[in-house]
Write a protein that holds these residues in place. Structure first.
Motif, short mmCIF file in Angstrom:
data_model
loop_
_atom_site.label_atom_id
_atom_site.label_comp_id
_atom_site.label_asym_id
_atom_site.label_seq_id
_atom_site.Cartn_x
_atom_site.Cartn_y
_atom_site.Cartn_z
N LEU A 4 33.76 28.71 41.79
CA LEU A 4 34.82 28.67 43.82
C LEU A 4 34.75 30.97 43.32
O LEU A 4 34.35 31.50 43.92
CB LEU A 4 35.31 27.93 43.67
N ALA A 5 35.14 30.58 42.25
CA ALA A 5 35.72 32.25 41.77
C ALA A 5 34.54 32.75 41.38
O ALA A 5 34.48 34.06 41.46
CB ALA A 5 36.54 31.41 40.13
N ALA A 6 33.72 31.96 40.92
CA ALA A 6 32.29 33.30 40.81
C ALA A 6 31.56 33.63 42.10
O ALA A 6 30.93 34.64 41.60
CB ALA A 6 30.99 31.74 39.82
N GLN A 7 31.44 32.55 43.12
CA GLN A 7 31.03 32.63 43.79
C GLN A 7 31.67 34.04 44.81
O GLN A 7 31.27 34.75 45.91
CB GLN A 7 31.18 31.61 45.48
N MET A 8 33.29 33.81 45.17
CA MET A 8 34.01 35.07 45.48
C MET A 8 33.37 36.23 45.23
O MET A 8 34.18 37.59 45.13
CB MET A 8 35.45 34.34 45.19
N LEU A 9 34.05 36.32 43.74
CA LEU A 9 33.19 37.61 43.15
C LEU A 9 31.76 38.55 43.35
O LEU A 9 31.75 39.71 43.41
CB LEU A 9 32.58 37.30 41.40
N THR A 42 35.92 42.17 45.53
CA THR A 42 35.13 43.51 44.24
C THR A 42 36.26 44.44 44.10
O THR A 42 36.63 45.32 43.23
CB THR A 42 33.95 43.47 43.78
N LYS A 43 36.83 45.05 46.00
CA LYS A 43 36.85 46.33 45.54
C LYS A 43 38.48 45.85 45.40
O LYS A 43 39.78 47.27 45.95
CB LYS A 43 36.72 46.49 47.40
N MET A 97 40.42 40.17 41.78
CA MET A 97 39.76 40.35 40.35
C MET A 97 40.38 39.93 39.99
O MET A 97 40.02 39.22 38.83
CB MET A 97 39.09 42.21 39.74
N LYS A 98 41.74 40.58 39.30
CA LYS A 98 42.88 39.33 38.58
C LYS A 98 42.81 38.15 38.19
O LYS A 98 42.87 37.77 37.27
CB LYS A 98 43.62 40.57 38.34
N HIS A 99 42.94 38.30 39.70
CA HIS A 99 44.23 36.42 39.78
C HIS A 99 42.23 36.42 39.56
O HIS A 99 42.57 34.41 38.85
CB HIS A 99 44.23 36.50 40.95
#
Ligand code: ADP
Length: 264
Positions: A55-60, A66-67, A72-74
């Motif tokens: 899920l985290a990878a998809q959100m990237l 990304t802005k 990004m840190k989370h």
């Protein structure tokens, strides 16, 4: 009488074969049950971190994410924590299989049990205080030297504390008492909790590989049933012993004894 002897022998052989077959069938049945439980539990436990990472990878891929440096840190933190958890789980299964194949390699050295316990207990303070409870340590051993593999022995203490929090009574804060003491021959470590406790009939099985106490819902607390098997094996490989005392609803006390290493 001469005619009776062969028929008695035949009956005995038949009976022994029958009993043997029944034992083999029951063992096979239990083995299949244990194997299926293990696969269920492992799949369930591995799925959670894998879904979080994916899920985290998809959100990237999302530009609004990304802005944002905070997001990004989370997400970086989630991926890092969850992959660590995944590694810990895989490592646990791997360690057990290495023990079984007698391929475990130990790097033993002299350590102070009181210091080791203190360090591991500190990493649990937040988790326990989060439930409104406390960790109390009574590190009274005056001969606290142990000759152990640091990584494995830290895991032993970690597993006991982790279980104390995992199998807590949801209706009361976790109260954990960790003590060390010694007599002339042995050094003792006790981890006592006020959790759910273990029924007498289950107590003798908790150190078996893949054994988990069946509650109404096996999946409400996650695990493979490997933690205590690992702890016992590890303690025994260090010439020690472990046993548990427990009462359902009151709590559990795990006591480890180890040979004393005299300081030169
Ligand atoms: P897992 O936690 O992966 O199920 P363990 O080998 O660590 O496997 O524990 C085996 C079983 O023993 C657990 O399923 C649990 O029911 C019981 N157990 C272990 N530690 C405790 C504890 N401190 N309090 C109550 N039950 C416990």
């Amino acid at each position: 009488v001469r005619f009776m002897i062969p028929s008695v022998v035949f009956t005995v052989v038949l009976l022994v074969t029958f009993i043997f077959t029944i034992v083999v069938i029951f063992r096979q049945k239990r083995y299949t049950e244990i194997k299926n439980d293990f696969i269920n539990n492992m799949t369930h436990e591995l799925k959670t971190p894998i879904s979080s990472i994916s899920l985290a990878a998809q959100m990237l891929n999302d530009e609004s994410v990304t802005k944002s440096p905070v997001m990004m840190k989370h997400l970086g933190g989630v991926i890092n924590d969850e992959s660590k958890r995944l590694r810990f789980l895989v490592e646990k299964v791997l360690q057990m299989s290495m023990f079984d194949r007698k391929k475990a390699i130990f790097k033993k050295k002299e350590l102070n049990l009181n210091e080791l316990v203190d360090n591991v207990a500190n990493t649990f303070t937040l988790r326990v205080e989060h439930t409104g409870g406390h960790i109390t340590t009574k590190l009274n051993a005056t001969e606290p030297t142990i000759y152990v593999d640091e990584m494995h022995f830290t895991n032993v203490i970690f597993n006991l504390l982790d279980n104390a929090v995992k199998y807590r009574d949801p209706d009361r804060p976790v109260e954990l008492l960790i003590s060390t003491w010694n007599d002339k021959e042995k050094l003792y470590l006790s981890v006592k909790d006020n959790g759910l406790g273990i029924k007498k009939e289950n107590l003798k099985k908790i150190f078996e590989k893949f054994y988990r106490v069946h509650t109404g819902n096996v999946h409400d607390v996650k695990g493979f049933g490997l933690g205590l098997a690992y702890v016992k094996k590890m303690v025994e490989l260090h010439k020690g012993e472990i046993h548990a005392e427990s009462e359902r609803g009151k709590g559990t006390n795990f006591i480890i004894s180890l040979p004393i290493i005299k300081n030169k």
